[in-house]
Scaffold this motif. Structure first.
Motif, PDB file in Angstrom:
ATOM      1  N   ARG A   1     107.537  40.705 -12.106  1.00  0.00           N
ATOM      2  CA  ARG A   1     105.930  40.419 -11.487  1.00  0.00           C
ATOM      3  C   ARG A   1     105.197  39.663 -12.469  1.00  0.00           C
ATOM      4  NH1 ARG A   1     102.906  46.254 -11.111  1.00  0.00           N
ATOM      5  NH2 ARG A   1     101.414  44.883 -10.326  1.00  0.00           N
ATOM      6  N   PRO A   2     104.170  38.617 -11.669  1.00  0.00           N
ATOM      7  CA  PRO A   2     103.055  37.664 -12.206  1.00  0.00           C
ATOM      8  C   PRO A   2     102.727  38.011 -13.255  1.00  0.00           C
ATOM      9  CG  PRO A   2     103.469  37.413 -10.002  1.00  0.00           C
ATOM     10  CD  PRO A   2     103.935  39.038  -9.980  1.00  0.00           C
ATOM     11  N   LEU A   3     102.574  37.705 -14.277  1.00  0.00           N
ATOM     12  CA  LEU A   3     101.058  37.603 -15.380  1.00  0.00           C
ATOM     13  C   LEU A   3     100.299  36.688 -14.999  1.00  0.00           C
ATOM     14  CD1 LEU A   3     103.453  37.964 -18.189  1.00  0.00           C
ATOM     15  CD2 LEU A   3     102.178  40.171 -16.984  1.00  0.00           C
ATOM     16  N   ASP A   4      99.067  37.670 -14.468  1.00  0.00           N
ATOM     17  CA  ASP A   4      97.993  36.664 -13.803  1.00  0.00           C
ATOM     18  C   ASP A   4      97.062  36.485 -14.845  1.00  0.00           C
ATOM     19  OD1 ASP A   4      97.676  39.692 -14.020  1.00  0.00           O
ATOM     20  OD2 ASP A   4      96.800  39.553 -11.258  1.00  0.00           O
ATOM     21  N   LEU A   5      96.040  36.074 -14.300  1.00  0.00           N
ATOM     22  CA  LEU A   5      94.731  35.669 -15.964  1.00  0.00           C
ATOM     23  C   LEU A   5      94.346  37.067 -16.232  1.00  0.00           C
ATOM     24  CD1 LEU A   5      93.308  33.746 -17.188  1.00  0.00           C
ATOM     25  CD2 LEU A   5      91.654  34.085 -14.951  1.00  0.00           C
ATOM     26  N   PRO A   6      94.081  37.937 -15.360  1.00  0.00           N
ATOM     27  CA  PRO A   6      93.623  39.538 -16.270  1.00  0.00           C
ATOM     28  C   PRO A   6      94.989  39.843 -16.930  1.00  0.00           C
ATOM     29  CG  PRO A   6      92.948  39.660 -13.391  1.00  0.00           C
ATOM     30  CD  PRO A   6      93.557  37.983 -14.238  1.00  0.00           C
ATOM     31  N   CYS A   7      95.881  39.590 -17.067  1.00  0.00           N
ATOM     32  CA  CYS A   7      96.937  40.299 -17.887  1.00  0.00           C
ATOM     33  C   CYS A   7      96.494  39.467 -18.958  1.00  0.00           C
ATOM     34  CB  CYS A   7      97.989  39.891 -17.420  1.00  0.00           C
ATOM     35  SG  CYS A   7      98.902  40.726 -16.522  1.00  0.00           S
ATOM     36  N   LEU A   8      96.482  38.134 -18.842  1.00  0.00           N
ATOM     37  CA  LEU A   8      96.265  37.259 -20.162  1.00  0.00           C
ATOM     38  C   LEU A   8      94.363  37.565 -21.061  1.00  0.00           C
ATOM     39  CD1 LEU A   8      96.341  34.375 -21.884  1.00  0.00           C
ATOM     40  CD2 LEU A   8      94.783  33.312 -21.063  1.00  0.00           C
ATOM     41  N   GLY A   9      94.194  38.133 -20.423  1.00  0.00           N
ATOM     42  CA  GLY A   9      92.160  38.369 -20.886  1.00  0.00           C
ATOM     43  C   GLY A   9      92.826  39.542 -21.010  1.00  0.00           C
ATOM     44  N   LEU A  10      93.512  40.619 -21.285  1.00  0.00           N
ATOM     45  CA  LEU A  10      93.649  41.828 -21.629  1.00  0.00           C
ATOM     46  C   LEU A  10      94.667  41.687 -23.046  1.00  0.00           C
ATOM     47  CD1 LEU A  10      94.535  44.867 -20.853  1.00  0.00           C
ATOM     48  CD2 LEU A  10      96.611  44.839 -20.011  1.00  0.00           C
ATOM     49  N   ALA A  11      95.614  41.075 -22.743  1.00  0.00           N
ATOM     50  CA  ALA A  11      96.295  40.647 -24.081  1.00  0.00           C
ATOM     51  C   ALA A  11      96.153  39.656 -25.471  1.00  0.00           C
ATOM     52  CB  ALA A  11      97.361  39.352 -24.199  1.00  0.00           C
ATOM     53  N   ALA A  12      94.637  39.188 -24.720  1.00  0.00           N
ATOM     54  CA  ALA A  12      93.897  38.763 -25.989  1.00  0.00           C
ATOM     55  C   ALA A  12      92.746  38.983 -26.637  1.00  0.00           C
ATOM     56  CB  ALA A  12      93.019  37.367 -25.342  1.00  0.00           C
ATOM     57  N   ALA A  13      92.137  40.311 -25.496  1.00  0.00           N
ATOM     58  CA  ALA A  13      90.970  41.600 -25.721  1.00  0.00           C
ATOM     59  C   ALA A  13      91.760  42.419 -26.437  1.00  0.00           C
ATOM     60  CB  ALA A  13      89.998  42.070 -24.780  1.00  0.00           C
ATOM     61  N   GLY A  14      93.300  42.673 -26.572  1.00  0.00           N
ATOM     62  CA  GLY A  14      93.801  43.746 -26.846  1.00  0.00           C
ATOM     63  C   GLY A  14      94.629  43.174 -28.350  1.00  0.00           C
ATOM     64  N   LEU A  15      94.702  41.432 -28.242  1.00  0.00           N
ATOM     65  CA  LEU A  15      95.518  41.857 -30.068  1.00  0.00           C
ATOM     66  C   LEU A  15      94.596  41.810 -30.984  1.00  0.00           C
ATOM     67  CD1 LEU A  15      98.241  39.630 -28.612  1.00  0.00           C
ATOM     68  CD2 LEU A  15      98.602  41.729 -29.330  1.00  0.00           C
ATOM     69  N   LEU A  16      93.220  40.793 -30.275  1.00  0.00           N
ATOM     70  CA  LEU A  16      92.187  41.048 -31.087  1.00  0.00           C
ATOM     71  C   LEU A  16      91.724  42.059 -31.771  1.00  0.00           C
ATOM     72  CD1 LEU A  16      90.094  38.745 -31.862  1.00  0.00           C
ATOM     73  CD2 LEU A  16      89.201  39.789 -30.219  1.00  0.00           C
ATOM     74  N   LEU A  17      91.823  43.563 -31.112  1.00  0.00           N
ATOM     75  CA  LEU A  17      91.109  44.298 -31.620  1.00  0.00           C
ATOM     76  C   LEU A  17      92.935  45.250 -32.843  1.00  0.00           C
ATOM     77  CD1 LEU A  17      90.120  46.495 -28.270  1.00  0.00           C
ATOM     78  CD2 LEU A  17      88.133  45.601 -30.336  1.00  0.00           C
ATOM     79  N   ALA A  18      93.769  44.939 -32.102  1.00  0.00           N
ATOM     80  CA  ALA A  18      94.474  45.883 -33.154  1.00  0.00           C
ATOM     81  C   ALA A  18      94.905  45.197 -33.912  1.00  0.00           C
ATOM     82  CB  ALA A  18      95.292  45.720 -32.451  1.00  0.00           C
TER      83      ALA A  18
END
Length: 396
Positions: free
Chosen positions: A304-321
């Protein structure tokens, strides 16, 4: 009332005027004074560590890059008078020192000016890439760029000689190229992003879980080429030297970062300073929970496509971890902010304004006892997770 004031013409013209005024003020500051010293202390902040690393490589001492004595000597004239043996450690992978060897051939001020210009250009490119597919944002890229520049973490990153704009640009480029089917170029962006391993390797793993096999294989080949190049330039002992030095820097900073920390390991260690082991354990458990949530989410996006919310989720999640993330790394939160605005969530504009104010409140973090960007990142992570999990609830 706001809609009447923010006319399309003003959104196009006013940001350009503000950016031009900021550029002239900065040019004046760069043309006054000499060397690395300014009235407020040191010009460029952390740029001294990168410039010093470039000096070491330029002097033909690449094998000594991770020797504290060599870094201290290379930075001595860049520190304020009376700072003694204080220096800013360079703990990045060795390939990241190579571009700074070119800058080290210049005097400090022109080198910082060139670095600032490149980073500002990369930030604009990141914003342009992210806004390209957003009909409401594309005509106002200059306004979004201006808002990004004035977001305190990014403003401090630019003026402090940090590389957050490069991180944003590689994040956005990998995401955009993958969406357009250019898997080889996207994989090379991931390989380049591994100059910050906690982010590059994390994003690579997420794309692997999402089934982007060609992209991840290209990234692995790019990393192999980087490893081979590092061995040729820095000698075969560089992995042990770098890992040992980076481990020392991270362990030392975990006890010192305090209110600058925006990741779970750093924030938990600070909040539970009286129980350092418990704080570190709590931070690592929370980080693992974030990574597990990210992994499960991207696994379900296979095919399935990885849309802008996926990019935002990855950015925030990797920052927190991340085991080590300071407030200027929170510039990555530009992506989840754009995702919220694009999804037209109720009160999305107010939420994004809250993020901008949280960035500004970082100035008062020593009095607050915690970086306000940490709860902001956590809130954005939850909101993007809701967007990815339930896209049918979002209005087109």
């Amino acid at each position: 009332m706001t809609a009447l004031w923010l006319t399309p013409w003003r959104l196009r013209v006013y940001p350009r005027l503000l950016l031009a005024a900021m550029g002239l003020a900065l040019l004046f500051a760069l043309c006054t004074g000499s060397g690395a010293r300014v009235v407020s202390g040191r010009l460029g902040g952390d740029f001294a560590e990168f410039y010093a690393a470039g000096r070491i490589v330029l002097a033909g001492q690449a094998e000594r890059l991770y020797e504290p004595a060599a870094q201290r000597a290379a930075e001595r004239d860049l520190m304020p008078e009376g700072s003694g043996d204080v220096f800013v450690p360079f703990a990045y992978p060795p390939q990241f020192a190579l571009p700074y060897a070119l800058l080290a051939a210049l005097p400090y001020r022109p080198a910082f000016a060139a670095h600032l210009a490149v980073m500002a250009g990369l930030l604009f490119l990141a914003v342009r890439i992210a806004c390209r597919d957003l009909p409401w944002a594309a005509p106002y890229t200059a306004a979004v760029f201006c808002a990004a520049v004035l977001f305190y973490p990014l403003l401090r990153a630019l003026l402090g000689g940090q590389n957050t704009p490069l991180t944003l640009c590689l994040f956005a480029a990998a995401w955009s190229l993958e969406r357009r089917g250019r898997m080889v170029a996207a994989g090379l962006c991931l390989a380049a992003l591994c100059f910050k391993p906690q982010l590059g390797l994390g994003l690579l793993a997420l794309y692997a879980l999402a089934g982007r096999t060609r992209m991840t294989l290209t990234a692995c080949l790019g990393l192999a080429a980087l490893l081979a190049g590092n061995t040729a330039v820095f000698g075969p002992s560089w992995p042990a030297a770098w890992l040992g030095y980076a481990d020392w820097v991270v362990r030392t900073s975990l006890g010192m970062e305090g209110e600058m920390a925006v990741s779970f390991p750093g924030a938990a260690r600070h909040l539970l300073a009286a129980w350092p082991r418990a704080g570190l354990a709590a931070g690592l458990v929370a980080a693992c929970a974030v990574l597990a949530c990210l992994g499960a989410t991207f696994w379900r996006r296979r095919g399935r496509p990885l849309d802008l919310p996926c990019l935002g989720l990855a950015a925030a999640g990797l920052l927190l971890a991340a085991p080590h993330a300071y407030f200027y790394d929170a510039g990555l939160l530009v992506f989840p902010a754009l995702a919220l605005l694009d999804a037209r969530l109720p009160h999305a504009a107010s939420l994004v304004c809250g993020l901008w104010l949280a960035g500004l409140a970082q100035i008062f973090a020593p009095h607050l006892g915690l970086s306000p960007l940490f709860p902001a990142a956590l809130a954005l992570f939850g909101l993007c997770l809701a967007l990815v999990a339930a896209p049918h609830r979002v209005r087109p």
